[in-house]
Design an enzyme around this catalytic site. Structure first.
Site, PDB file in Angstrom:
ATOM      1  N   GLU A 149       7.244  15.670  17.130  1.00 53.59           N
ATOM      2  CA  GLU A 149       7.951  15.579  15.853  1.00 53.59           C
ATOM      3  C   GLU A 149       7.353  16.582  14.863  1.00 53.59           C
ATOM      4  O   GLU A 149       6.174  16.509  14.529  1.00 53.59           O
ATOM      5  CB  GLU A 149       7.838  14.161  15.297  1.00 53.59           C
ATOM      6  CG  GLU A 149       8.642  13.939  14.034  1.00 53.59           C
ATOM      7  CD  GLU A 149       8.570  12.504  13.538  1.00 53.59           C
ATOM      8  OE1 GLU A 149       9.577  12.017  12.996  1.00 53.59           O
ATOM      9  OE2 GLU A 149       7.509  11.869  13.696  1.00 53.59           O
ATOM     10  N   GLY A 175       5.700   5.063   9.493  1.00 45.36           N
ATOM     11  CA  GLY A 175       4.831   6.238   9.551  1.00 45.36           C
ATOM     12  C   GLY A 175       4.805   6.806  10.949  1.00 45.36           C
ATOM     13  O   GLY A 175       5.726   6.575  11.755  1.00 45.36           O
ATOM     14  N   CYS A 206      12.780  10.779   9.185  1.00 43.17           N
ATOM     15  CA  CYS A 206      12.595  10.304  10.555  1.00 43.17           C
ATOM     16  C   CYS A 206      13.881  10.409  11.367  1.00 43.17           C
ATOM     17  O   CYS A 206      13.843  10.467  12.590  1.00 43.17           O
ATOM     18  CB  CYS A 206      12.082   8.870  10.551  1.00 43.17           C
ATOM     19  SG  CYS A 206      13.115   7.741   9.620  1.00 43.17           S
ATOM     20  N   GLU A 215       1.296   7.535  16.039  1.00 43.75           N
ATOM     21  CA  GLU A 215      -0.149   7.436  16.264  1.00 43.75           C
ATOM     22  C   GLU A 215      -0.774   6.398  15.333  1.00 43.75           C
ATOM     23  O   GLU A 215      -1.568   5.550  15.756  1.00 43.75           O
ATOM     24  CB  GLU A 215      -0.803   8.804  16.061  1.00 43.75           C
ATOM     25  CG  GLU A 215      -0.484   9.835  17.148  1.00 43.75           C
ATOM     26  CD  GLU A 215       0.962  10.281  17.158  1.00 43.75           C
ATOM     27  OE1 GLU A 215       1.487  10.580  18.257  1.00 43.75           O
ATOM     28  OE2 GLU A 215       1.590  10.305  16.075  1.00 43.75           O
ATOM     29  N   THR A 216      -0.406   6.448  14.045  1.00 44.80           N
ATOM     30  CA  THR A 216      -0.934   5.469  13.101  1.00 44.80           C
ATOM     31  C   THR A 216      -0.383   4.080  13.405  1.00 44.80           C
ATOM     32  O   THR A 216      -1.090   3.077  13.278  1.00 44.80           O
ATOM     33  CB  THR A 216      -0.581   5.869  11.655  1.00 44.80           C
ATOM     34  OG1 THR A 216      -1.081   7.184  11.406  1.00 44.80           O
ATOM     35  CG2 THR A 216      -1.193   4.899  10.660  1.00 44.80           C
ATOM     36  N   GLY A 217       0.881   4.016  13.825  1.00 47.60           N
ATOM     37  CA  GLY A 217       1.471   2.734  14.180  1.00 47.60           C
ATOM     38  C   GLY A 217       0.716   2.043  15.303  1.00 47.60           C
ATOM     39  O   GLY A 217       0.529   0.816  15.279  1.00 47.60           O
ATOM     40  N   GLU A 240       8.458   1.161  11.996  1.00 49.08           N
ATOM     41  CA  GLU A 240       9.445   2.239  12.173  1.00 49.08           C
ATOM     42  C   GLU A 240       8.634   3.519  12.243  1.00 49.08           C
ATOM     43  O   GLU A 240       8.029   3.934  11.256  1.00 49.08           O
ATOM     44  CB  GLU A 240      10.434   2.248  11.005  1.00 49.08           C
ATOM     45  CG  GLU A 240      11.683   3.058  11.300  1.00 49.08           C
ATOM     46  CD  GLU A 240      11.598   4.484  10.808  1.00 49.08           C
ATOM     47  OE1 GLU A 240      11.191   5.368  11.606  1.00 49.08           O
ATOM     48  OE2 GLU A 240      11.926   4.720   9.642  1.00 49.08           O
ATOM     49  N   LYS A 243       0.871  -1.175   0.000  1.00 47.83           N
ATOM     50  CA  LYS A 243       0.000   0.000   0.000  1.00 47.83           C
ATOM     51  C   LYS A 243       0.902   1.216   0.000  1.00 47.83           C
ATOM     52  O   LYS A 243       1.473   1.603   1.026  1.00 47.83           O
ATOM     53  CB  LYS A 243      -0.909   0.017   1.225  1.00 47.83           C
ATOM     54  CG  LYS A 243      -1.906   1.187   1.224  1.00 47.83           C
ATOM     55  CD  LYS A 243      -1.653   2.048   2.436  1.00 47.83           C
ATOM     56  CE  LYS A 243      -2.448   3.322   2.443  1.00 47.83           C
ATOM     57  NZ  LYS A 243      -2.026   4.323   1.454  1.00 47.83           N
TER      58      LYS A 243
END
Length: 484
Positions: A381, A225, A281, A228-230, A247, A172
């Site tokens: 971040e 990413g 990152c 929060e999404t992780g 990561e 994706k």
């Protein structure tokens, strides 16, 4: 303007919904192309295709798989001019950085092809009557959810090792970099892969990524990413107890001690800070500088920043292009405003871009001093060209500040005393720590963080091992015949 299809089961297909979305040029805000808006039914088809291909691909000899992945590396090299153009137009990377990304990505693929041949089993001499040995096997169907900040490199870094050791994949790509993702499908089409070995589904994270994370026939999620999404992906993946490699975010400390080489530290600081427009990152998120060097370091960062030209990424003179999207531009600008509102000193930059940069997603570099540990810009971040410079007086204070973060991706310490630097680096909670350097990596080096910066490793041999499982085999040996 291009109209693209997805790659599922070895075929170019539209989304089941028939819907599409536009991919924009971040420099001009013009439409570059239209791609399918994938959803659950498209994910189901892609996963089913990968599941069907898995027993075929995984049982091929390792030499054959490695040769095919090596061929992908050669095809990527043949397509480097087009990959550079896509990285520049779709992501906004300055052409020099785009060239580096395209070339390094092909190197990562070649490294995976070669290294996969060395992942051998091991015998364990545990008992005299049983042969114990360990096999490394592919995990199965791997969902690779890649980020928008380094679109070519991140697809290559995930796909090549997963494929080389026998997994099948559903990729994706980030929505704003879908054309780069589908360019990979064009290159994969030239390989002798069983249909469905690699599938590429375009669409938003909520409609594609979340479905992959919870899908019962996906065995591993590899995601890069935000933290929060992780967390959302890890929660969804827990429903089927699938393996997750992540990561995630970073707020990386860059610590300049009293005896540091200020010239070398400030030169490295600006290059790392503005690399990829700060959308890295590994970028320094917090500069901790000893009080005796504080003003000198800040002034050198300002002087060196003035050399960096913000502009059209296709111009070789440009060092900083636009950020990747209008949404991200707004986020970075809000962080700059929060620094002002909380009382930090905006020492340089931070102004709104003017013509011709008022069109597109340009953010001008900003340098903050007199920042305190609890300010938003010191804790979150930013992911943009913003320097956050804090002051310390004692070594133990600097280490405590560095560890006072929910992140733990990377860090660097700067001192002329290398032994001291190593000792201090040992106390920093991070997956990677440099002494008198920052962001220096290679295809052989593993990458990954601790705390909320992720789980597992990417790149190098350790990254490849994430795509394998260990199986212990025990075979009882026949008793030796009686002596005559």
């Amino acid at each position: 303007m291009e109209t693209k299809k997805m790659w599922i089961g070895g075929k170019w297909v539209d989304a089941d919904s028939g819907k599409t979305f536009d991919v924009l040029n971040p420099t001009t805000e013009e439409v570059l192309g239209t791609v399918p808006l994938g959803g659950k039914s498209d994910v189901d088809k892609a996963v089913a295709a990968a599941r069907k291909a898995f027993p075929i691909w995984s049982k091929k000899p390792q030499t054959e798989r490695s040769d095919i992945v090596a061929k992908l590396g050669r095809i990527m090299r043949e397509n480097i001019p087009e990959l550079i153009k896509l990285e520049t137009t779709e992501h906004g990377s300055p052409i020099e950085n785009a060239s580096f990304m395209a070339n390094w990505s092909s190197e990562l693929v070649e490294f995976a092809a070669a290294t996969s041949r060395t992942l051998m089993g091991h015998q364990l001499p545990a008992t005299a009557d049983t042969l114990f040995y360990i096999l490394r096997e592919p995990v199965g169907v791997c969902a690779l959810i890649t980020p928008w900040n380094a679109p070519i490199m991140m697809i290559a870094a995930k796909l090549a090792p997963a494929l080389a050791v026998g997994n099948t994949c559903v990729i994706k790509p980030p929505s704003i970099n879908s054309l780069i993702g589908l360019k990979f499908a064009e290159m994969l089409e030239q390989l002798d892969l069983p249909a469905g070995t690699v599938n590429i589904v375009t669409g938003p994270g909520g409609g594609v990524g979340s479905v992959l994370a919870a899908h019962p026939d996906v065995d591993l999620i590899n995601f890069t990413g935000s933290s929060e999404t992780g967390k959302i992906i890890m929660s969804a993946a827990s429903s089927t107890v699938k393996r997750v490699v992540t990561e995630l975010g970073g707020k990386n400390p860059f610590i300049v001690f009293e005896d540091a080489d200020v010239e070398a530290a400030s030169e490295c600081a600006v290059h790392c800070l503005y690399h990829n427009g700060g959308q890295s990152c590994a970028s320094p998120g917090r500069f901790y500088v000893h009080e005796k060097l504080y003003d000198q370091f800040a002034q050198k960062v300002v002087e060196k920043t003035k050399r960096f030209i913000v502009g059209d990424p296709s111009d070789p003179k440009t060092a900083i292009g636009p950020v990747a999207s209008g949404e991200h531009k707004k986020s970075v600008e809000e962080y700059i405003q929060s620094g002002i509102d909380e009382g930090a000193t905006l020492l340089y930059g931070g102004r709104k871009p003017v013509a011709p940069l008022d069109k597109g997603y340009f953010v001008m570099p900003a340098i903050f001093t007199n920042v305190t540990q609890n300010m938003k810009i010191a804790r979150e971040e930013i992911f943009g060209p913003v320097a956050v410079i804090l002051k310390f007086s004692k070594e133990e204070e600097a280490i405590a500040y560095a560890n006072d973060s929910r992140y733990g991706l990377c860090a660097s310490v700067w001192t002329r005393d290398t032994a001291k630097g190593i000792a201090l680096a040992n106390d920093i909670q991070a997956g990677t720590v440099w002494v008198n350097n920052h962001m220096r990596l290679s295809g052989e080096t593993p990458w990954g963080g601790v705390k909320e910066s992720g789980v597992g490793k990417e790149s190098g041999v350790f990254g490849m091992l994430e795509f394998t499982t260990l199986k212990l085999m025990g075979v009882t040996l026949p008793a030796p015949p009686p002596a005559k």
